[in-house]
Design a protein around this motif. Structure first.
Motif, short mmCIF file in Angstrom:
data_model
loop_
_atom_site.label_atom_id
_atom_site.label_comp_id
_atom_site.label_asym_id
_atom_site.label_seq_id
_atom_site.Cartn_x
_atom_site.Cartn_y
_atom_site.Cartn_z
N SER A 8 0.65 -1.21 0.35
CA SER A 8 0.31 0.20 -0.14
C SER A 8 0.61 1.36 0.11
O SER A 8 1.67 1.40 0.35
N ALA A 53 -12.51 -8.27 -8.70
CA ALA A 53 -13.15 -7.21 -8.99
C ALA A 53 -12.96 -7.19 -7.09
O ALA A 53 -14.55 -7.63 -6.86
N ARG A 55 -15.07 -6.78 -3.68
CA ARG A 55 -15.32 -5.80 -2.85
C ARG A 55 -16.22 -6.31 -1.42
O ARG A 55 -16.73 -7.67 -1.16
N ALA A 75 -15.41 2.42 4.59
CA ALA A 75 -15.76 1.78 3.88
C ALA A 75 -14.32 3.11 2.32
O ALA A 75 -15.38 3.27 0.78
N SER A 76 -13.31 2.60 2.13
CA SER A 76 -12.22 2.82 1.28
C SER A 76 -12.46 2.13 0.34
O SER A 76 -12.61 1.00 0.64
N PRO A 77 -11.86 2.26 -0.39
CA PRO A 77 -11.72 1.22 -1.49
C PRO A 77 -11.15 0.21 -1.59
O PRO A 77 -10.35 -1.06 -1.45
N ARG A 78 -9.91 0.97 -0.51
CA ARG A 78 -8.10 0.19 -0.59
C ARG A 78 -8.84 -0.83 0.62
O ARG A 78 -7.80 -1.74 1.00
N ALA A 80 -10.98 -3.33 0.62
CA ALA A 80 -11.26 -4.73 -0.14
C ALA A 80 -10.22 -5.20 -0.55
O ALA A 80 -10.40 -5.88 -0.77
N GLN A 81 -9.27 -3.67 -1.08
CA GLN A 81 -7.95 -4.67 -2.06
C GLN A 81 -7.50 -5.18 -1.24
O GLN A 81 -6.88 -6.65 -1.46
N ASN A 86 -5.45 -8.43 -2.55
CA ASN A 86 -4.42 -7.40 -3.81
C ASN A 86 -3.70 -6.48 -3.33
O ASN A 86 -2.50 -5.88 -4.30
N VAL A 179 -15.37 -10.42 1.32
CA VAL A 179 -15.24 -10.01 0.39
C VAL A 179 -14.76 -10.38 -0.73
O VAL A 179 -14.82 -11.98 -0.82
#
Length: 530
Positions: A8, A53, A55, A75-78, A80-81, A86, A179
């Protein structure tokens, strides 16, 4: 898609990692997911395989708070990553643990984390250590011929049950989040030659430790006594820090505590009607936690011989009523693995005796609690045994009966408060004389004690849940989720956060199993396929 998870770039999720397991214990000199036998090492470094993908589908608010996560983090897209594998946070050191185990009573040799990858040991602001582990994050050296993935169906079941058990007061591993991967996984659900693609998912499991009985069995089976001793010393130092002393006396105290914790766990399972389904030694936590939620289930109608596992349908080794005995057998396997650490095996026998004593003590407390008694006398044990025989013969729902029993009036004991617990009207009618006779005995016992009615009902309702994760409820939520509707998962999760409370408007979650669910796949028996 990248070949491996990326570090990250920006700070996110303020975790502090103290990865004692990989820092203090020997690891596999080879890294990566290539399948191999790993000797002289307790883990292999391997990174999660990224997904298409990711989520976030669901999370546990309680576990998120324990880890110091904010709503902005979630809430951050990170988020889920990271929890799809990922991306890695600074300080994460992914690995898969190396262990063996007895499966269905037979030694299976090396097993290991075939689709679970530990990310690291996070230490929160209170100093609590939580190991973060992704289940379904891709192949490891222990995946054998599998793909290391998990399907949405089994991942929902693990996510919901981990948190449901916590709120029931049952020692358990936890689940931070669920996820979706955006990829399909091919599974043959019942091993009947009909594989099909299913949506994939990953659960982030959380526990102070994921060390199992099998972690000790594997080095012992290979004669790696030095490695065995190193792991035992580490486990005591990190996970049983309250123990004092040294040498064999310390090992003896540690084993006795493992036995006591396992006894407490078995008593909890029997109290709430939970059936694990796969009590192999590699699925037994050294901390006495419920671990590895596969084909589990809650008994609906009281049946000591019921197991939810299709693989065990004939032998029924892991049936409901057998679980305390299996735990004792598994502890015997652990004792055998630890034997090289002892010159005299008497302390190991003492530990096993302590298991039996601790389980019997807990079972007596649970009899008193479930029946609302001021203690448990010898005739109270007979009272419970006779009730269980009646429940089995008359096909009575365990959860509903014990919850309804709190409504019995000792001055005029009527069956009315427990009527909804019967599945078969004909069996209910046949059982009526025995039921009334038992209720009369029970009423006399209540009248003989000095415990106010309100206190009795409160005591009973604190140990007899109103809501449990019945298989058909989980399957309904799964069916909706596979169609893209996660409302069933979230609603069921919310109900199970308060399992001992009456929740007006949610009566549908506290009903006996409907007839259509008796033999429906996912609602009666399940397989290990996930």
């Amino acid at each position: 898609m990248s070949e491996g998870p990326q570090a990250s770039a920006a700070p996110m999720l303020d975790f502090r990692f103290d990865n004692a397991f990989v820092r203090e214990l020997p690891g596999d000199p080879e890294s990566g997911p290539g399948v191999r036998q790993v000797h002289g090492a307790l883990y292999s470094r391997v990174e999660p395989t990224p997904v298409a993908a990711p989520r976030l589908l669901a999370h546990s608010p309680e576990m998120a708070r324990a880890l110091g996560l904010t709503e902005a983090d979630l809430a951050s897209p990170r988020f889920a990553q990271v929890f799809a594998g990922n991306a890695l946070l600074p300080g994460m050191q992914p690995y898969a643990a190396n262990y063996g185990g007895h499966q269905f009573g037979q030694w299976a040799g090396q097993l290991g984390d075939g689709r679970a990858i530990a990310l690291g040991e996070a230490v929160n602001a209170a100093g609590e250590r939580w190991e973060l582990q992704l289940k379904g994050a891709g192949p490891t050296p222990y995946s054998r011929h599998a793909d290391g993935r998990a399907v949405l169906r089994s991942s929902i079941r693990e996510f919901l049950c981990s948190e449901a058990m916590h709120h029931l007061g049952v020692p358990t591993t936890r689940a931070l989040c669920l996820v979706g991967t955006g990829e399909d996984v091919v599974r043959d659900m019942f091993y009947d030659g009909h594989p099909r693609p299913e949506p994939g998912a990953i659960v982030c499991r959380v526990a102070p430790s994921f060390i199992r009985f099998g972690n000790f069995e594997l080095p012992a089976s290979r004669g790696e006594t030095g490695l065995l001793r190193q792991l035992a010393d580490f486990c005591i130092r990190r996970d049983f820090s309250g123990l004092r002393g040294g040498g064999e006396a310390l090992y003896a105290d540690w084993f006795a505590q493992v036995c006591e914790r396992t006894a407490a766990l078995m008593a909890h399972w029997m109290r709430v009607g939970f059936v694990h389904g796969v009590m192999n030694t590699d699925n037994m936590s050294i901390l006495g936690l419920t671990i590895d939620y596969g084909p589990y289930g809650w008994i609906d109608d009281f049946d000591p011989d019921w197991t939810p596992n299709t693989t065990d349908r004939y032998q029924r080794r892991y049936r409901f009523g057998q679980q305390p005995h299996v735990a004792y057998w598994n502890l015997g396997c652990l004792a055998g693995a630890l034997a090289p650490l002892f010159a005299d095996h008497a302390p190991l026998q003492d530990g096993l005796r302590r298991y039996a004593e601790a389980f019997n003590d807990a079972a007596r407390r649970d009899i008193a609690g479930k029946l609302g008694l001021d203690g448990c006398r010898e005739d109270d044990i007979a009272l419970m045994r006779d009730l269980q025989g009646l429940m089995h013969e008359a096909e009575v729902d365990m959860t509903l009966f014990f919850r309804g029993l709190a409504g019995i009036d000792p001055a005029a004991p009527s069956p009315a408060p427990v009527e909804e617990a019967f599945y078969d009207p004909a069996k209910r009618e046949a059982a009526d004389p025995a039921l009334r006779d038992w209720l009369a005995r029970y009423a006399r016992r209540l009248q003989a004690q000095d415990l106010p009615a309100d206190a009795r009902r409160a005591r009973m309702n604190a140990v007899n849940p109103r809501y449990v994760l019945r298989n058909y409820l989980a399957q309904q939520a799964i069916d909706r989720a596979e169609q893209g509707d996660l409302g069933g998962v979230h609603e069921l999760q919310e109900v199970l956060r308060r399992p001992y409370d009456d929740q007006p408007g949610r009566e549908a979650f506290a009903r006996r199993r409907p007839d259509w669910a008796r033999d429906k796949p996912g609602c009666s028996m399940l397989s290990c396929s996930s």
